[in-house]
Design a protein around this motif. Structure first.
Motif, PDB file in Angstrom:
ATOM      1  N   GLY A  34       0.883  -1.196  -0.106  1.00 40.54           N
ATOM      2  CA  GLY A  34       0.072   0.016   0.070  1.00 40.54           C
ATOM      3  C   GLY A  34       0.986   1.306  -0.140  1.00 40.54           C
ATOM      4  N   GLN A  35       2.129   1.311  -0.218  1.00 40.71           N
ATOM      5  CA  GLN A  35       2.879   2.521  -0.349  1.00 40.71           C
ATOM      6  C   GLN A  35       2.569   3.031  -1.356  1.00 40.71           C
ATOM      7  OE1 GLN A  35       6.690   0.333   0.916  1.00 40.71           O
ATOM      8  NE2 GLN A  35       6.953   2.488   1.901  1.00 40.71           N
ATOM      9  N   PRO A  36       2.827   4.369  -1.530  1.00 35.06           N
ATOM     10  CA  PRO A  36       2.619   5.317  -2.800  1.00 35.06           C
ATOM     11  C   PRO A  36       3.311   4.747  -3.785  1.00 35.06           C
ATOM     12  CG  PRO A  36       2.682   6.795  -0.989  1.00 35.06           C
ATOM     13  CD  PRO A  36       3.199   5.272  -0.402  1.00 35.06           C
ATOM     14  N   ASN A  37       4.575   4.009  -3.700  1.00 34.34           N
ATOM     15  CA  ASN A  37       5.363   3.520  -4.725  1.00 34.34           C
ATOM     16  C   ASN A  37       5.086   2.033  -5.302  1.00 34.34           C
ATOM     17  OD1 ASN A  37       6.572   2.237  -2.582  1.00 34.34           O
ATOM     18  ND2 ASN A  37       8.904   2.687  -3.489  1.00 34.34           N
ATOM     19  N   GLN A  38       4.100   1.598  -4.694  1.00 29.84           N
ATOM     20  CA  GLN A  38       3.609   0.239  -5.231  1.00 29.84           C
ATOM     21  C   GLN A  38       3.430   0.123  -6.575  1.00 29.84           C
ATOM     22  OE1 GLN A  38       0.825  -2.273  -2.559  1.00 29.84           O
ATOM     23  NE2 GLN A  38      -0.251  -2.210  -4.355  1.00 29.84           N
ATOM     24  N   ARG A  39       3.918  -0.698  -7.235  1.00 32.04           N
ATOM     25  CA  ARG A  39       3.814  -1.026  -8.707  1.00 32.04           C
ATOM     26  C   ARG A  39       3.893  -2.308  -9.097  1.00 32.04           C
ATOM     27  NH1 ARG A  39       9.567   0.306 -11.533  1.00 32.04           N
ATOM     28  NH2 ARG A  39      10.568  -1.149 -10.341  1.00 32.04           N
ATOM     29  N   VAL A  40       3.542  -2.588 -10.513  1.00 32.13           N
ATOM     30  CA  VAL A  40       3.904  -3.954 -10.915  1.00 32.13           C
ATOM     31  C   VAL A  40       4.806  -3.913 -11.927  1.00 32.13           C
ATOM     32  CG1 VAL A  40       1.537  -4.485 -10.552  1.00 32.13           C
ATOM     33  CG2 VAL A  40       1.791  -3.450 -12.567  1.00 32.13           C
ATOM     34  N   VAL A  41       5.465  -5.049 -12.175  1.00 31.22           N
ATOM     35  CA  VAL A  41       6.469  -5.271 -12.801  1.00 31.22           C
ATOM     36  C   VAL A  41       6.571  -6.679 -13.431  1.00 31.22           C
ATOM     37  CG1 VAL A  41       8.213  -3.988 -11.417  1.00 31.22           C
ATOM     38  CG2 VAL A  41       8.163  -6.431 -10.944  1.00 31.22           C
ATOM     39  N   SER A  42       7.410  -6.991 -14.356  1.00 28.91           N
ATOM     40  CA  SER A  42       7.446  -8.098 -15.178  1.00 28.91           C
ATOM     41  C   SER A  42       8.684  -8.761 -15.082  1.00 28.91           C
ATOM     42  CB  SER A  42       6.832  -8.185 -16.715  1.00 28.91           C
ATOM     43  OG  SER A  42       7.637  -7.443 -17.349  1.00 28.91           O
ATOM     44  N   ARG A  43       8.908  -9.776 -15.192  1.00 22.73           N
ATOM     45  CA  ARG A  43      10.282 -10.683 -15.356  1.00 22.73           C
ATOM     46  C   ARG A  43      10.254 -11.880 -16.209  1.00 22.73           C
ATOM     47  NH1 ARG A  43      13.467 -11.116  -9.556  1.00 22.73           N
ATOM     48  NH2 ARG A  43      15.301 -11.562 -11.200  1.00 22.73           N
ATOM     49  N   VAL A  71      11.235  -5.346 -15.317  1.00 22.39           N
ATOM     50  CA  VAL A  71      10.711  -4.585 -16.161  1.00 22.39           C
ATOM     51  C   VAL A  71       9.655  -3.808 -15.739  1.00 22.39           C
ATOM     52  CG1 VAL A  71       9.796  -3.820 -18.601  1.00 22.39           C
ATOM     53  CG2 VAL A  71      11.866  -5.590 -18.188  1.00 22.39           C
ATOM     54  N   ALA A  72       9.259  -2.538 -15.686  1.00 27.79           N
ATOM     55  CA  ALA A  72       8.271  -1.840 -14.888  1.00 27.79           C
ATOM     56  C   ALA A  72       7.208  -1.848 -16.007  1.00 27.79           C
ATOM     57  CB  ALA A  72       8.541  -0.293 -14.652  1.00 27.79           C
ATOM     58  N   ILE A  73       6.063  -2.383 -15.360  1.00 28.06           N
ATOM     59  CA  ILE A  73       4.896  -2.241 -16.313  1.00 28.06           C
ATOM     60  C   ILE A  73       4.200  -0.919 -16.113  1.00 28.06           C
ATOM     61  CG2 ILE A  73       2.322  -3.172 -16.494  1.00 28.06           C
ATOM     62  CD1 ILE A  73       3.502  -5.848 -15.709  1.00 28.06           C
ATOM     63  N   GLU A  74       4.184  -0.389 -14.575  1.00 30.51           N
ATOM     64  CA  GLU A  74       3.854   1.048 -14.596  1.00 30.51           C
ATOM     65  C   GLU A  74       5.282   1.675 -14.078  1.00 30.51           C
ATOM     66  OE1 GLU A  74       1.091   2.675 -14.857  1.00 30.51           O
ATOM     67  OE2 GLU A  74      -0.111   1.345 -15.615  1.00 30.51           O
ATOM     68  N   GLU A  75       5.589   2.921 -14.653  1.00 27.86           N
ATOM     69  CA  GLU A  75       6.966   3.196 -14.415  1.00 27.86           C
ATOM     70  C   GLU A  75       6.986   4.414 -13.232  1.00 27.86           C
ATOM     71  OE1 GLU A  75       9.342   3.941 -17.507  1.00 27.86           O
ATOM     72  OE2 GLU A  75       8.315   2.688 -19.002  1.00 27.86           O
ATOM     73  N   ASN A  76       5.754   4.967 -13.185  1.00 30.12           N
ATOM     74  CA  ASN A  76       5.922   6.064 -12.239  1.00 30.12           C
ATOM     75  C   ASN A  76       6.352   5.652 -10.609  1.00 30.12           C
ATOM     76  OD1 ASN A  76       5.403   8.619 -10.360  1.00 30.12           O
ATOM     77  ND2 ASN A  76       3.751   9.085 -11.531  1.00 30.12           N
ATOM     78  N   PRO A  77       7.470   6.166 -10.259  1.00 32.62           N
ATOM     79  CA  PRO A  77       8.241   5.475  -8.918  1.00 32.62           C
ATOM     80  C   PRO A  77       7.450   6.031  -7.768  1.00 32.62           C
ATOM     81  CG  PRO A  77       9.221   7.284  -9.670  1.00 32.62           C
ATOM     82  CD  PRO A  77       8.391   7.225 -10.669  1.00 32.62           C
ATOM     83  N   TRP A  78       6.475   6.982  -7.655  1.00 30.85           N
ATOM     84  CA  TRP A  78       5.841   7.480  -6.566  1.00 30.85           C
ATOM     85  C   TRP A  78       4.283   7.737  -6.749  1.00 30.85           C
ATOM     86  CZ3 TRP A  78       7.535   6.350  -1.878  1.00 30.85           C
ATOM     87  CH2 TRP A  78       8.833   6.167  -1.666  1.00 30.85           C
ATOM     88  N   GLY A  79       3.684   6.719  -7.578  1.00 31.95           N
ATOM     89  CA  GLY A  79       2.344   6.772  -7.476  1.00 31.95           C
ATOM     90  C   GLY A  79       1.940   7.411  -8.980  1.00 31.95           C
ATOM     91  N   PRO A  80       0.415   7.124  -9.298  1.00 30.78           N
ATOM     92  CA  PRO A  80      -0.202   6.385  -8.511  1.00 30.78           C
ATOM     93  C   PRO A  80      -0.042   4.947  -8.037  1.00 30.78           C
ATOM     94  CG  PRO A  80      -1.446   7.889 -10.525  1.00 30.78           C
ATOM     95  CD  PRO A  80       0.123   7.674 -10.617  1.00 30.78           C
ATOM     96  N   SER A  81      -0.472   4.304  -7.296  1.00 26.87           N
ATOM     97  CA  SER A  81      -0.100   2.990  -7.104  1.00 26.87           C
ATOM     98  C   SER A  81      -0.769   2.014  -7.812  1.00 26.87           C
ATOM     99  CB  SER A  81      -0.548   2.836  -5.400  1.00 26.87           C
ATOM    100  OG  SER A  81      -1.845   2.858  -5.355  1.00 26.87           O
ATOM    101  N   ALA A  82      -0.036   0.887  -8.076  1.00 26.53           N
ATOM    102  CA  ALA A  82      -0.724  -0.055  -8.997  1.00 26.53           C
ATOM    103  C   ALA A  82      -0.316  -1.362  -8.271  1.00 26.53           C
ATOM    104  CB  ALA A  82       0.188  -0.061 -10.227  1.00 26.53           C
TER     105      ALA A  82
END
Length: 693
Positions: A111-120, A136-147
């Protein structure tokens, strides 16, 4: 570091565009496979931690290890930073046999603002190979919006991989009617990206259209913004229709929840994504049921779909009522019927806290599921380990073709280690994936998290092993033994002799005791098995083994409880009252552990088969009674009990002795093993009967 990562990604991309380099042992699944040449693969495992059993450090930390241990069990460690939060690894196999995993990550907690999704990417078809390419970042914004909570879908005809996930697209951080901050990692609905190059790059983001229904209009945003998520892969029907489970939330933060299905009939074939069709099932506004709901309470969430045929589908849900519930549809979710999830042979319902379940259909047409096998109502508190260990079961389709019935479960994964002052092991086990191969084996992507209320970067927790994802191969023998429980045409039951150290019929005294394994260290374990006649009485001893032959100052040890004696050893007996419970006592020079089973374990006037397992891996005691795992029944939350530390059960000097039975009417046969028999093995012994040799 950034330059190194960029270089790895570049080399990986160059591999994607070399169509002439093909691994000879990879069988393509389409006419235009992606290709990853093993001979020129430059990547190494990203794991830098020296883990027992890993390629970096093959030396075990102990003399032996237990493959079920998510930290020290020899599994492939997929993540490197033990203080970082990782969850929900879900994998899809591509046309050339390679794998792509999608994961949720954050700095150190959910639940942190930098929560994101990646692939490997995993270039090899062999999941035992430790090589995973960088994220590899699927959503690249490091500090939100969260994914978060991504699930994969592979379209083989398009050679296209989809990632579907929850995304807070409007970056909502406060409640709509106040300035109060919100926990909004489940706000924003479902979004999707696709990759045509095995996750090296990802497309623009597209919304997944989800029809607003009455439950959405009850959320704080009145349906203008959706609350909800999914944790389970879509399933593909024989028609090519894709069904994605989705939990709608009606009350912030997570309450009043129902299960829905997002359906697409052409996503596997339509290359122009703007033409992909979507619909929300069931039709209508939801009405009274508002989607697939629980049998009790107001929570049905994190569902998983299992296809039983062309039109029959089962929707499994975790709940807050202490059980797994399901909705069964025979018309592809136009209508459904809620009911409990059942064991085979009328052995009751599958229990589970408000924790993740994972169920999959295998290539053999049967089913596998991970769950927690306890009846805790709600989330795991800091004082109770309700998400550790994981149990594995196998299911088969019912005779009517409209349900799945399940085998008695086995302990398959656990996190070992205690924090100071804790009453239970520290680990929570997170959201796993299961991959079933064509030969009948299973691979589990296991997640180990910090305890409730803590974080991955907790110094004391990191000293135990921290957070991460590890990959474990389940021995085929365990999976097949679960299948045999459900196979009514299996050969006659066999008596298991693996690890047998004592076998005695009738009453006995002054028998030479086995040298018991060290149950403080995996895989040290003890199993006591016995047939009790209908004449057994309250207070009767099944077996008592101690380090004293005779002590006239205390009388005959056969007639006394071990808990009253200052010697080391173990005892199994019936409770002194009429509860029908069994009492197990372990006594060492440092510790005494006592475990009392659920009431009614021994039915008066009936012969009973008991199996008591002291399992030093997950550090727990549990029982199997008449072929059924004793899960506590409807009136008890836990059927097992943890122990943190038990000293040696063997005397320092001299030889221990065992006594069996209080009288000839107490025990028909007693056997002891210096290992933890599988639940399935104890069931086989039960089916073999007391006279089998």
């Amino acid at each position: 570091v950034r330059q190194t990562v960029l270089l790895c990604r570049l080399v990986g991309f160059l591999h994607l565009v070399q169509p002439t380099l093909v691994r000879a042992n990879v069988k393509p699944r389409s006419s235009e496979p992606l290709r990853f040449p093993k001979s020129t693969r430059p990547f190494l495992s990203l794991s830098t931690a020296k883990r027992q059993g890993s390629v970096e450090d093959p030396t075990p930390k102990h003399a032996a290890f237990d493959w079920r241990d998510v930290i020290n069990g020899g599994g492939v460690k997929m993540t490197a930073d033990d203080g970082q939060y990782w969850n929900q690894p879900q994998v899809a196999q591509l046309s050339n046999g390679s794998w792509v995993a999608v994961l949720t990550e954050a700095s150190f907690k959910e639940g942190q603002p930098n929560q994101r999704v990646v692939s490997r990417l995993h270039p090899s078809p062999d999941l035992a190979d430790p090589t995973w390419l960088p994220s590899v970042a699927i959503e690249e914004n490091p500090w939100g919006p969260s994914a978060g909570w991504a699930v994969p879908l592979f379209a083989p005809g398009l050679n296209r991989l989809y990632a579907i996930y929850t995304f807070n697209a409007e970056n909502i951080t406060t409640m709509p009617d106040t300035a109060a901050p919100c926990r909004c990692q489940l706000v924003g609905g479902q979004w999707i990206r696709y990759s045509d190059n095995a996750g090296a790059t990802w497309s623009d983001r597209w919304p997944v259209p989800i029809r607003v229904t009455s439950i959405d209009r009850q959320n704080p945003w009145h349906g203008d913004v959706l609350q909800g998520w999914t944790v389970s892969k879509p399933i593909i029907l024989s028609s090519g229709t894709v069904l994605l489970p989705f939990t709608k939330i009606g009350t912030y933060v997570q309450s009043h929840e129902r299960q829905w299905v997002i359906r697409s009939d052409n996503i596997l074939y339509q290359r122009n994504f703007s033409r992909v069709s979507w619909s929300t099932w069931p039709p209508g506004d939801g009405g009274i049921t508002q989607g697939c709901g629980p049998l009790a309470g107001d929570v049905a969430e994190e569902g998983g779909l299992l296809a039983l045929g062309k039109t029959n589908v089962v929707f499994l849900s975790r709940t807050s009522n202490g059980e797994i519930n399901e909705c069964v549809s025979t018309d592809v979710f136009k209508t459904w019927t809620p009911r409990p999830v059942r064991y085979a042979n009328g052995y009751g319902h599958l229990k589970n806290p408000r924790g993740p379940i994972t169920a999959r259909r295998t290539p053999f047409g049967d089913f596998v599921m991970l769950y927690f096998n306890n009846g805790w109502n709600g989330y795991s508190p800091a004082t109770n380990a309700t998400r550790n260990p994981y149990f594995l079961t196998v299911g088969k389709m019912s005779s009517g073709g409209d349900d799945v019935i399940w085998a008695q479960p086995e302990v398959v994964l656990y996190g070992r280690g205690w924090l100071a002052g804790s009453l239970n092991p520290a680990y929570n086990l997170g959201y796993p994936d299961i991959v079933a191969d064509d030969s009948g084996g299973l691979t589990i992507f296991a997640v180990h998290e910090s305890p409730p209320g803590s974080a991955c970067n907790n110094t004391e927790f990191m000293a135990l092993g921290g957070c991460g994802v590890s990959i474990h191969q389940v021995p085929r023998a365990m999976v097949n033994s679960l299948r045999r429980q459900l196979n009514t045409t299996t050969r006659p039951a066999q008596l298991v002799n693996r690890g047998l150290v004592l076998d005695h019929k009738g009453m006995g005294s002054r028998l030479a005791a086995p040298v018991w394994p060290n149950v403080n260290q995996a895989p040290g374990a003890i199993t006591i098995e016995a047939w009790l006649p209908a004449t057994v009485r309250p207070g009767d001893v099944v077996i008592v083994c101690t380090g004293v032959d005779t002590d006239r100052t205390r009388g005959n040890l056969n007639r006394r409880a071990l808990s009253e004696s200052p010697v080391v050893g173990l005892e199994v007996k019936l409770a002194n009252d009429t509860s029908g419970a069994l009492v197990v006592t372990l006594t060492s020079t440092t510790t005494r552990v006592e475990f009392t089973s659920q009431r009614g374990a021994i039915e008066p006037g009936s012969a009973t088969h008991i199996g008591v397992v002291v399992d030093g891996g997950p550090q727990m005691i549990y029982m199997v009674i008449n072929g059924r795992f004793a899960d506590g029944g409807p009136n008890r939350t836990f059927g097992y009990q943890f122990f943190e530390d038990v000293g040696s059960l063997n005397p320092a000097v001299g030889r221990a002795t065992c006594s069996i039975g209080t009288s000839p009417q107490s025990v028909t046969r007693c056997r002891a093993y210096s290992t933890n028999l599988l639940v399935s093995e104890l069931i086989s012994n039960f089916q073999a009967g007391p006279d089998k040799s």
